[in-house]
Design a protein around this motif. Sequence first.
Motif, PDB file in Angstrom:
ATOM      1  N   THR A 108       0.826  -1.261   0.217  1.00 55.03           N
ATOM      2  CA  THR A 108      -0.089   0.008   0.055  1.00 55.03           C
ATOM      3  C   THR A 108       0.884   1.196   0.184  1.00 55.03           C
ATOM      4  O   THR A 108       2.097   1.227  -0.213  1.00 55.03           O
ATOM      5  CB  THR A 108      -0.895   0.071   1.465  1.00 55.03           C
ATOM      6  OG1 THR A 108      -1.903   1.151   1.175  1.00 55.03           O
ATOM      7  CG2 THR A 108      -0.231   0.296   2.502  1.00 55.03           C
ATOM      8  N   ASN A 136      -5.731   2.646   4.388  1.00 53.63           N
ATOM      9  CA  ASN A 136      -4.186   2.068   4.102  1.00 53.63           C
ATOM     10  C   ASN A 136      -3.826   1.753   5.686  1.00 53.63           C
ATOM     11  O   ASN A 136      -3.165   0.935   5.889  1.00 53.63           O
ATOM     12  CB  ASN A 136      -3.381   3.027   3.522  1.00 53.63           C
ATOM     13  CG  ASN A 136      -3.459   4.330   3.892  1.00 53.63           C
ATOM     14  OD1 ASN A 136      -4.320   4.783   4.737  1.00 53.63           O
ATOM     15  ND2 ASN A 136      -2.644   5.495   3.138  1.00 53.63           N
ATOM     16  N   GLN A 176      -4.184  -1.230  -2.878  1.00 56.52           N
ATOM     17  CA  GLN A 176      -5.106  -0.605  -1.876  1.00 56.52           C
ATOM     18  C   GLN A 176      -6.537  -0.521  -2.477  1.00 56.52           C
ATOM     19  O   GLN A 176      -7.502  -0.844  -1.559  1.00 56.52           O
ATOM     20  CB  GLN A 176      -4.789   0.619  -1.315  1.00 56.52           C
ATOM     21  CG  GLN A 176      -5.458   1.190   0.051  1.00 56.52           C
ATOM     22  CD  GLN A 176      -5.311   0.537   1.184  1.00 56.52           C
ATOM     23  OE1 GLN A 176      -4.501   0.108   1.755  1.00 56.52           O
ATOM     24  NE2 GLN A 176      -6.594   0.479   1.696  1.00 56.52           N
TER      25      GLN A 176
END
Length: 402
Positions: free
Chosen positions: A51, A79, A389
């Motif tokens: 991420t 995240n 993500q």
Amino acid sequence: MANVQIIGGGPAGLMAAYSASLAGHTVTLFEKNTQLGKKLQLTGHGRCNITNACTKEEFFTHIVHNARFLYSSFAQFSNQDLLAFLKANGCPTIQEENGRVFPSTNSAVDVILCFIEVLKKQNVTIKTNEPCLSIQVENQKVKGITTPNGFYPSDGVIVTTGGMSFPTTGSTGDGYQFAKDFGLTIQPCLPGLVSIHSKDVIDLAGLSLEKVQIQVKQGKKVLYKETGPILFTHQGLSGPTILNASNFLIKKDCKSLQIDFVPSKSLEECNQLLLKALQKHPNKTVQHSLEDLLPKRFVQYLLVRVAIDAKQKCNTITKEKRLELCQLLKACPFSIDGYGDFHEAMVTVGGISVKEIDPKTMASKKIPNLKFAGEVLDLDGQTGGYNLQIAWSTGYVAGATI
Ligand SMILES: Cc1cc2nc3c(=O)[nH]c(=O)nc-3n(C[C@H](O)[C@H](O)[C@H](O)COP(=O)(O)OP(=O)(O)OC[C@H]3O[C@@H](n4cnc5c(N)ncnc54)[C@H](O)[C@@H]3O)c2cc1C
């Protein structure tokens, strides 16, 4: 408690299986490969750029298409939520430059092992080597799915089959066919995060430049601008800045771009710099003098493009030619003659239209107990952990709200 089937064992499917099981459902995850997360294993050159640790506001600036659709899913599973999940489940991470996050073991395989462990604890049934062949729907309601082993009745199905990029990993567009069967709209699918083919790149393969600015204009209007490194290849242009631009350019069908090779200097500053270099050794060849400023092969290339003989003495270069060279350095045009294909692509640009999906639940508006998450949707981001993500956030929400 519902009987939930998840189709596709990539990042979106793994996360959807986790959140659906956490919500108390009986979950079965179907993966057509013999192993889970085949593409995930390749991410970040095997290190998995899992991420990006940037702020919410910055995150959305790196989503190329349909960023607004992600507002709700990112708010529900961000995240930071992902990092907390990984830490709690024995997969700590490290942050590197530009907010990129990797597992601290630098191994994508460890991310997959973490999920296998978590899903085992959550009693998720994992069926590898078992592709979903079709989804059965009656009266706008999913009834079950069919695999080569038979029919599985279902209260809810989540399709996480990925897009069409890197098809050798199993992402062969099956989800689009399922969606089409039920009348959902598929936005044209194009390869994303790919190199650009340009016949204007000659004899520069392997040369990389650290900081250039690429620009796409329509008349005077700037449609796209980004600064960063590029790499010249046998076929054209690549490197992070080009890959990031490709998602935008391919969708808009742009035919050319400009590169500013000295973005930190104005045209006049650039002119003064060239003047100084040429005046320093008036009897040296122009090629020789410019090599103090720019890589040798790049100087040769530029001189050919402005039709200056490399052996010409510095003191014979006219003001007009010097200005021409300056203009080329500041706004060098390159034709776009093609792009890398799906075998090279890291993501798919296009996919199931997000207009037909509820952004809060990932449910199809036409068939509420049929959901879609991850790359199968018309969502794509730049390099830096943003695409994974997208898969984590949308996968989580699809499972948690079933
Ligand atoms: C080389 C490469 C490097 C990348 N590196 C990064 C990176 O470092 N960071 C980042 O953010 N992104 C990266 N990406 C992008 C990222 O991998 C994808 O965005 C992400 O994997 C999408 O997840 P997904 O679960 O939606 O789909 P996928 O990962 O494609 O998973 C879909 C799964 O569904 C399975 N499947 C398909 N059809 C069926 C069916 N009919 N029945 C059962 N199973 C089925 C497939 O076999 C596959 O396992 C990279 C991509 C590539 C190709």
